[in-house]
Design a protein around this motif. Sequence first.
Motif, short mmCIF file in Angstrom:
data_model
loop_
_atom_site.label_atom_id
_atom_site.label_comp_id
_atom_site.label_asym_id
_atom_site.label_seq_id
_atom_site.Cartn_x
_atom_site.Cartn_y
_atom_site.Cartn_z
N GLU A 5 14.26 -19.36 10.03
CA GLU A 5 14.35 -20.54 10.90
C GLU A 5 15.48 -21.47 10.47
OE1 GLU A 5 10.46 -22.17 10.68
OE2 GLU A 5 10.77 -23.19 8.75
N LYS A 59 6.29 -11.48 20.23
CA LYS A 59 6.17 -12.23 18.98
C LYS A 59 5.01 -11.79 18.10
CE LYS A 59 3.85 -16.15 21.29
NZ LYS A 59 3.87 -15.61 22.66
N THR A 110 10.99 -8.00 6.10
CA THR A 110 10.10 -7.57 7.18
C THR A 110 9.93 -6.05 7.25
OG1 THR A 110 11.94 -7.73 8.76
CG2 THR A 110 10.43 -9.61 8.63
N SER A 158 11.08 -9.02 18.10
CA SER A 158 11.17 -9.28 16.67
C SER A 158 10.65 -8.10 15.86
CB SER A 158 10.37 -10.54 16.33
OG SER A 158 10.88 -11.65 17.05
N TYR A 191 16.12 -11.31 6.03
CA TYR A 191 15.01 -11.24 6.98
C TYR A 191 14.65 -9.77 7.28
CZ TYR A 191 12.69 -11.63 11.58
OH TYR A 191 11.84 -11.52 12.65
N LYS A 194 8.58 -17.48 17.10
CA LYS A 194 7.98 -17.47 15.78
C LYS A 194 7.04 -16.28 15.72
CE LYS A 194 6.69 -20.63 12.22
NZ LYS A 194 6.89 -22.03 11.83
N SER A 215 5.02 -15.29 7.06
CA SER A 215 5.24 -16.72 6.81
C SER A 215 6.51 -16.92 6.00
CB SER A 215 4.03 -17.30 6.07
OG SER A 215 4.27 -18.65 5.73
N ASN A 271 9.58 -16.18 8.22
CA ASN A 271 9.81 -17.28 9.16
C ASN A 271 10.47 -18.48 8.48
OD1 ASN A 271 8.86 -16.17 11.58
ND2 ASN A 271 6.74 -16.67 11.10
N ARG A 272 9.99 -18.82 7.26
CA ARG A 272 10.53 -19.98 6.54
C ARG A 272 12.03 -19.85 6.30
NH1 ARG A 272 5.83 -19.56 3.49
NH2 ARG A 272 6.88 -18.67 1.67
N ARG A 309 18.49 -21.46 16.18
CA ARG A 309 17.53 -20.79 17.06
C ARG A 309 18.14 -20.62 18.44
NH1 ARG A 309 14.44 -17.88 14.85
NH2 ARG A 309 16.43 -17.69 13.82
N ASP A 362 17.88 -12.06 15.26
CA ASP A 362 17.64 -12.23 13.83
C ASP A 362 17.85 -10.94 13.05
OD1 ASP A 362 17.08 -14.93 13.91
OD2 ASP A 362 14.95 -14.65 14.30
#
Length: 684
Positions: free
Chosen positions: A289, A271, A636, A26, A632, A298, A282, A285-286, A293, A241
Motif C-alpha cells: 500500500e 480480492k 505472497t 491479486s 510483494y 485490499k 496483512s 498489504n502493509r 494505488r 502490484d
Amino acid sequence: MPLSSLNIEQLSAATAPLGHNLIIASAGTGKTSTIVGRIAHLLQSGVEPSSILLLTFTNKAAGEMIARLERYFPKKVISQIESGTFHAVSYRWLKALHPNLALKQPSELKTLFRSIYEKRNFERMNLPLAPFSATYLYEMYSLYQNASLEGFDEWFLKKYPEHEILMDAYMDIAEEFEREKVDYGFASFNDLLLRMKKHLEEKTIPFQEVLVDEYQDTNTLQSALIDTLKPRSLFCVGDYDQSIYAFNGANIENIATYSKRYPDAQVFTLKTNYRSTAPILSLANRVIERNERIYPKKLEVGRHGKTHPPKLLMYNDLFEQYQSIAHSIKHTHVPNDQIAVIFRNNSSADGIEASLREVGIPCKRKGGTSFFDSKEIKFLLDLLSLMVNPKDMMAFIHVFEYASGIGSALSKEFFQCFLHFGNGSFMQGVLYPQVHDLPKLNPNKNIQLGLFDDDHEIGSATRFKHLDLPHHIYAHPLLKHPKVAQDGVRFFRDFYTLMSAVKNENTPAHILQTAISSKLYEGIVEMLSTQRGRLKSGEVDDEKKKQAKERIQRKARLLLDLSRQYKELSRFVNAMVLGGGELSEGEGVNLLTVHASKGLEFPEVYVVDLVDGRFPNRKMMSSIEEERRLFYVAVTRAQDKLYLSLAKFDRVKKMDYRPSQFLHEAGLVKGEFVEPEAKEKKKA
C-alpha cells in the motif's frame, strides 16, 4: 461447469457483457478459474470458438486453460479457439502467409547486426566520443522495438542526447539490418509482432473477444498489437502490484491507463485470496500500500484455520544465515518439494544450495547453473576427490582437461604414466617418480599409449629447457612423453607444486585454501572468466570478465566456508560430492529468484537476504516501487508459513548490512527507514 465453482467476484467478471473489461486479479485470487469461466460463458452464449483469441505469456498457461475447458466441452469445439503466447500466435498467422519465414534466435541476429556495424569505419569520423559497441546498440534497438512506437532516433536521443552526432550512422545500420532480414526471410521475436501488427492494419481478423492473461506484463508493442486486432470485446486480467518486468520492456502504464484509453471500460476486482493466511496477507498489504494505488483494493482472506505469523530471522553473518535455514528445513515436517527459498539475487542461491547439500537436503534451482555443477567448483572438488582416492582416474581427467592441448585421451595416458612411475601409487608417481628398477611396460600398451621405459626413451626433456623449470620438474619422466607440449608442462608444474604443498595435509579448509591460492587455480579462474567475458565477436569485455572473476572467487570462498565445519577431508568430499548424487533430478527444495517464483505457491517460504542493497537491489532496480512489487510477489507465494531472513555482516566482503526498508514497512523492524542518500547528507 466452470462457472458453478466461481465466487461472486469471479462470476461477476466472467459473465460481464461484451466490451472492455479489466479484471484486477491479486495474488491467489483465482485468475485462471475466472478466465476459464469467461470462455465457458462465451461458448454458452453462442460465441463461435474460432472467434475467441486467448493470449498468454507462456504456452504452458494457455495449455492448462485449454485442458480445463476440454473437461466440459468437446475437444473439437475447444480446438478451434486460437490460443498461445503473443509470439506463438503471430508466428502461426505469419507462417500461413509466408511459408518460408525463418524465425531466428537473438544470438544469430546479433551476429548479422554486427556484420553490418563493422562495415562502418567510425575511426575515420574523428568523433569527440566513442560510439556504442555493436552488441549494446543491438540490445538498445531490440528494447526500442518493444518499448516505443515513435522513431528509433527520437526514442534513442531521449536516452543519449550526446550521441546525436552518431545518430545518422546508427539509423543507417538499423535500416540495413531490417533490409537484410527481409532479403533472407529472417524474423526476430519482435518482428513477429511488428509484422503481424502491419498485416492487421491492412486486414482485420474478426474476433468477438480477445482475452489477455498477465496484462500487467504487456509492453508497448503488445498493447499496440491488441488495439490493432480491434476485437468487439477485450477481457484483460492482471495485477499492477505484480508488474515486475520493467527491465524486459513491460509497461505498467498499459494496465494503469486502461480506463482512460477505453472510456467504456468496466473494472472488476478479485480480492479474496485463497492462497495465504491472514497474517501473511496483512504483511503483504502493509508493504504494497506504500505504492501509489492505481485501482483501490485490499486482499481479503478466503481461508481460515490455524495460522502462523510471519517470522523474522536475523543472523550475525551471511553464511550463518544460510546454514541455519538449511538446518530449519531439515527439521521441518513439510516435504522438501513444498518448500521454497526465494531471493532477489542469484548469488544468494549458492550459499543456500551448498548449505542444504551439507545437511543432505536435495534442492533444485530454476534457471542458472547449480553451485555444484559450476566448472570452478567441480574443479576444486575433483582435486579433493583425487586426494581422497588417488585411483580416481575420472577426477584426474577432469582436472587435466583444463590444460591447453590435453584432452581426455591424453589425460588418461598421463594418469597411467603416474601410476607406472609410482609403482601403482598415483601420488608417488607425481612427486617421487621411479624410473629405475621398474618392470618393463607391456609392449602393446607401450605402442598404444606412447609410454616409455628405462632403455627406450621416446621423447626428450631438452625441448623444454627454455621454460626455466625447477630441476625436480625438468627431471620428471612425464616430460619425455612424446605428446606433451609446453602448455601441458606448465600446467603439470603448477599441479605438481600444489600436490607437493598439500601432500601431508588432511584438514579440508587448509587444503582448499592452498588450492584456491595456487597458480593452478589462478589459471583456471583466468581461463573461465575470459570465456565468460567473451562477446560473440570474439572480443573480451573487461567489465564482464571482471564480474565473472568476482563470481568465481565468491563461489570458491563459499566452498571454503563450508569446509571449515569438517576435520577430515574424506567426510567433506563425501558430503559435497555424494550428498545429492543419488537424488533424482527435479526433487527437493525449490530455490527461486523472485521473477522465477511468480505464479507459484508453497506451504513454506523463506525470503532471504532482506538487507538494503540486496533487496531492494539499489544497483539493478528501475524504481523502488518495482522493488516493492518484487517483495510483494515473493511474500505472497507463501500459503502457511513465511520466514523473512537477513544477516548483519558479510565476513568475506567485510561489509555491514542494514535491514531492508521493506522490513521496516512491514513493521518487523522498528523505526523509520532512512534512505542511504539521506543518511549521507545527514552525516555531512
